[in-house]
Design a protein around this motif. Structure first.
Motif, PDB file in Angstrom:
ATOM      1  N   ARG A 161       0.902  -1.343  -0.013  1.00 60.61           N
ATOM      2  CA  ARG A 161       0.150   0.024  -0.009  1.00 60.61           C
ATOM      3  C   ARG A 161       0.833   1.158   0.018  1.00 60.61           C
ATOM      4  O   ARG A 161       1.517   1.441   1.224  1.00 60.61           O
ATOM      5  CB  ARG A 161      -0.915  -0.065   1.433  1.00 60.61           C
ATOM      6  N   THR A 162       0.868   1.809  -1.183  1.00 59.29           N
ATOM      7  CA  THR A 162       1.766   3.083  -1.244  1.00 59.29           C
ATOM      8  C   THR A 162       1.556   4.152  -0.378  1.00 59.29           C
ATOM      9  O   THR A 162       2.443   5.022  -0.316  1.00 59.29           O
ATOM     10  CB  THR A 162       1.728   3.632  -2.753  1.00 59.29           C
ATOM     11  N   LEU A 163       0.242   4.235   0.082  1.00 61.12           N
ATOM     12  CA  LEU A 163       0.007   5.425   1.011  1.00 61.12           C
ATOM     13  C   LEU A 163      -0.183   4.881   2.425  1.00 61.12           C
ATOM     14  O   LEU A 163      -1.179   5.501   3.175  1.00 61.12           O
ATOM     15  CB  LEU A 163      -1.169   6.451   0.550  1.00 61.12           C
ATOM     16  N   HIS A 164       0.405   3.991   2.741  1.00 57.63           N
ATOM     17  CA  HIS A 164       0.392   3.329   4.071  1.00 57.63           C
ATOM     18  C   HIS A 164       0.857   4.487   5.200  1.00 57.63           C
ATOM     19  O   HIS A 164       1.657   5.205   4.769  1.00 57.63           O
ATOM     20  CB  HIS A 164       1.074   1.989   4.239  1.00 57.63           C
ATOM     21  N   PRO A 165       0.048   4.809   6.284  1.00 57.65           N
ATOM     22  CA  PRO A 165       0.406   5.693   7.208  1.00 57.65           C
ATOM     23  C   PRO A 165       2.175   5.527   7.476  1.00 57.65           C
ATOM     24  O   PRO A 165       2.891   6.890   7.507  1.00 57.65           O
ATOM     25  CB  PRO A 165      -0.282   5.553   8.296  1.00 57.65           C
ATOM     26  N   ALA A 238      -3.598  13.665   6.911  1.00 60.57           N
ATOM     27  CA  ALA A 238      -3.231  12.320   6.532  1.00 60.57           C
ATOM     28  C   ALA A 238      -2.232  11.562   7.316  1.00 60.57           C
ATOM     29  O   ALA A 238      -2.186  10.291   7.878  1.00 60.57           O
ATOM     30  CB  ALA A 238      -2.188  12.170   4.967  1.00 60.57           C
ATOM     31  N   LEU A 239      -1.575  12.551   8.002  1.00 62.87           N
ATOM     32  CA  LEU A 239      -0.174  12.128   9.093  1.00 62.87           C
ATOM     33  C   LEU A 239      -0.847  11.506  10.362  1.00 62.87           C
ATOM     34  O   LEU A 239      -0.185  11.168  11.153  1.00 62.87           O
ATOM     35  CB  LEU A 239       0.719  13.285   9.360  1.00 62.87           C
ATOM     36  N   GLN A 240      -1.976  11.939  10.620  1.00 60.46           N
ATOM     37  CA  GLN A 240      -2.975  11.599  11.834  1.00 60.46           C
ATOM     38  C   GLN A 240      -3.428  10.427  11.613  1.00 60.46           C
ATOM     39  O   GLN A 240      -4.187   9.979  12.457  1.00 60.46           O
ATOM     40  CB  GLN A 240      -3.834  12.813  12.152  1.00 60.46           C
ATOM     41  N   MET A 241      -3.860   9.780  10.367  1.00 63.56           N
ATOM     42  CA  MET A 241      -4.572   8.805  10.270  1.00 63.56           C
ATOM     43  C   MET A 241      -3.848   7.304  10.446  1.00 63.56           C
ATOM     44  O   MET A 241      -2.660   7.278  10.147  1.00 63.56           O
ATOM     45  CB  MET A 241      -5.080   8.592   8.646  1.00 63.56           C
ATOM     46  N   LYS A 243      -5.064   4.205   8.745  1.00 63.87           N
ATOM     47  CA  LYS A 243      -5.071   3.193   7.835  1.00 63.87           C
ATOM     48  C   LYS A 243      -5.035   3.794   6.553  1.00 63.87           C
ATOM     49  O   LYS A 243      -5.418   5.094   6.188  1.00 63.87           O
ATOM     50  CB  LYS A 243      -6.557   2.664   7.749  1.00 63.87           C
ATOM     51  N   GLU A 244      -4.553   3.211   5.502  1.00 66.41           N
ATOM     52  CA  GLU A 244      -4.248   3.847   4.125  1.00 66.41           C
ATOM     53  C   GLU A 244      -5.714   3.874   3.449  1.00 66.41           C
ATOM     54  O   GLU A 244      -5.748   5.085   2.675  1.00 66.41           O
ATOM     55  CB  GLU A 244      -3.412   2.615   3.283  1.00 66.41           C
ATOM     56  N   VAL A 245      -6.754   3.346   3.790  1.00 68.56           N
ATOM     57  CA  VAL A 245      -8.103   3.573   3.154  1.00 68.56           C
ATOM     58  C   VAL A 245      -8.359   4.625   3.357  1.00 68.56           C
ATOM     59  O   VAL A 245      -9.137   5.577   2.647  1.00 68.56           O
ATOM     60  CB  VAL A 245      -8.939   2.305   3.530  1.00 68.56           C
ATOM     61  N   ALA A 246      -8.345   5.371   4.642  1.00 68.99           N
ATOM     62  CA  ALA A 246      -8.661   6.441   5.006  1.00 68.99           C
ATOM     63  C   ALA A 246      -8.167   7.720   4.578  1.00 68.99           C
ATOM     64  O   ALA A 246      -8.547   8.669   4.045  1.00 68.99           O
ATOM     65  CB  ALA A 246      -8.282   6.806   6.836  1.00 68.99           C
ATOM     66  N   VAL A 247      -6.592   7.532   4.374  1.00 64.14           N
ATOM     67  CA  VAL A 247      -5.967   8.408   3.701  1.00 64.14           C
ATOM     68  C   VAL A 247      -6.198   8.680   2.083  1.00 64.14           C
ATOM     69  O   VAL A 247      -6.540   9.588   1.331  1.00 64.14           O
ATOM     70  CB  VAL A 247      -4.328   8.081   3.557  1.00 64.14           C
ATOM     71  N   ARG A 248      -6.462   7.382   1.414  1.00 59.61           N
ATOM     72  CA  ARG A 248      -7.069   7.356   0.080  1.00 59.61           C
ATOM     73  C   ARG A 248      -8.382   7.951   0.005  1.00 59.61           C
ATOM     74  O   ARG A 248      -8.624   8.822  -1.004  1.00 59.61           O
ATOM     75  CB  ARG A 248      -7.238   5.991  -0.438  1.00 59.61           C
ATOM     76  N   THR A 249      -9.261   8.023   0.995  1.00 60.72           N
ATOM     77  CA  THR A 249     -10.697   8.720   0.880  1.00 60.72           C
ATOM     78  C   THR A 249     -10.433  10.000   1.061  1.00 60.72           C
ATOM     79  O   THR A 249     -11.235  10.846   0.448  1.00 60.72           O
ATOM     80  CB  THR A 249     -11.416   8.068   1.917  1.00 60.72           C
ATOM     81  N   LEU A 250      -9.588  10.465   1.991  1.00 57.92           N
ATOM     82  CA  LEU A 250      -9.337  11.767   2.164  1.00 57.92           C
ATOM     83  C   LEU A 250      -8.639  12.599   0.856  1.00 57.92           C
ATOM     84  O   LEU A 250      -9.119  13.555   0.589  1.00 57.92           O
ATOM     85  CB  LEU A 250      -8.348  11.987   3.210  1.00 57.92           C
TER      86      LEU A 250
END
Length: 268
Positions: A161-165, A238-241, A243-250
């Motif tokens: 997951r490329t946008l993993h926290p 994003a730095l506070q999230m 899960k990657e899915v939350a970052v992606r959704t944001l």
């Protein structure tokens, strides 16, 4: 040497970055086979060239000669995990340069940078910055090493997951460390060509992106539409999230709100 020259001429007078021999892992050469049980954790990149200085010196001499009269060369060392590797490589670069001068060749010492691909390098930014002039983050390898996921293994591909926290936080630490020492940092790999990720990279303060030609129009569209202030705001969220899915959704929602929904849907 002619190929190196063509590359540098194509970019002149802008800088042209040439990476020293980077084989092993998923990069094979038919005439230099490297067969290992675990190639991604094995003999690759700078490890091979330091074990074979005769190969390294031959390449360095060719690259330095190709730069003659252009002086737009920037030299990059791959797969660095220890400052000792940089010290050894720099010594060989200076040796190749000195040899050319003694032979009457016109050669100049180029700026040298390192690729940040190994997690160990993330925690040595200050020491590395005392030795080199720039950094380039190889996000494909850095991500797989941080997550312990072979991106080419179909059994665990969904875990890559490329946008993993953890990836975002590592990038933040890299950029902060580079800029603290007055050194620029670029990003290459899959992440650099991802329109959503471009928002985070802009927000983190990354200085440059390297991607395939096909990704350029979409990423440029994002960078021309999303302001730096808005990108910083989204990146802080994003730095506070967790899960990657939350970052992606944001990020996807932010692109939709900015009228860039077509980029989001195209990437799905």
């Amino acid at each position: 040497m002619q190929i190196y020259r063509q590359v540098l001429e194509g970019f002149a007078p802008r800088p042209g970055i040439l990476r020293t021999l980077d084989i092993g892992g998923d990069k094979d050469l038919p005439y230099f086979p490297v067969v290992e049980d675990n190639p991604f954790l094995g003999w690759r990149g700078i490890r091979i060239t330091l074990d074979h200085p005769e190969i390294f010196l031959t390449q360095l001499r060719a690259i330095l000669r190709a730069n003659s009269g252009l002086n737009n060369l920037q030299l990059m060392l791959p797969m660095i995990s220890d400052v000792g590797e940089v010290d050894e490589a720099l010594a060989l670069i200076h040796r190749a340069h000195q040899e050319l001068l003694e032979e009457g060749e016109s050669a100049s010492l180029p700026p040298v940078g390192v690729m940040i691909e190994v997690p160990a390098a993330v925690y040595q930014m200050d020491a590395l910055a005392q030795r080199v002039e720039f950094f380039s983050v190889g996000t494909n390898d850095l991500t797989q090493y941080l997550l312990a996921v072979d991106r080419n293994n179909s059994r665990v591909a969904e875990l890559y997951r490329t946008l993993h926290p953890a990836v975002i936080r590592a990038l933040a630490q890299i950029v902060e460390g580079a800029h603290r020492n007055g050194k620029p940092v670029g990003v290459c790999g899959e992440l650099a060509g991802d329109p959503a990720a471009a928002v985070v990279l802009l927000g983190l303060g990354v200085d440059s992106l390297s991607m395939s030609v096909g990704s350029l129009p979409r990423v440029k569209w994002v960078l021309r539409t999303i302001t730096r202030a808005r990108a910083r705001e989204l990146t802080e969220q994003a730095l506070q999230m967790e899960k990657e899915v939350a970052v992606r959704t944001l990020l996807d929602n932010a692109l939709e709100e900015a009228g860039l929904g077509g980029l989001v849907r195209a990437g799905r």
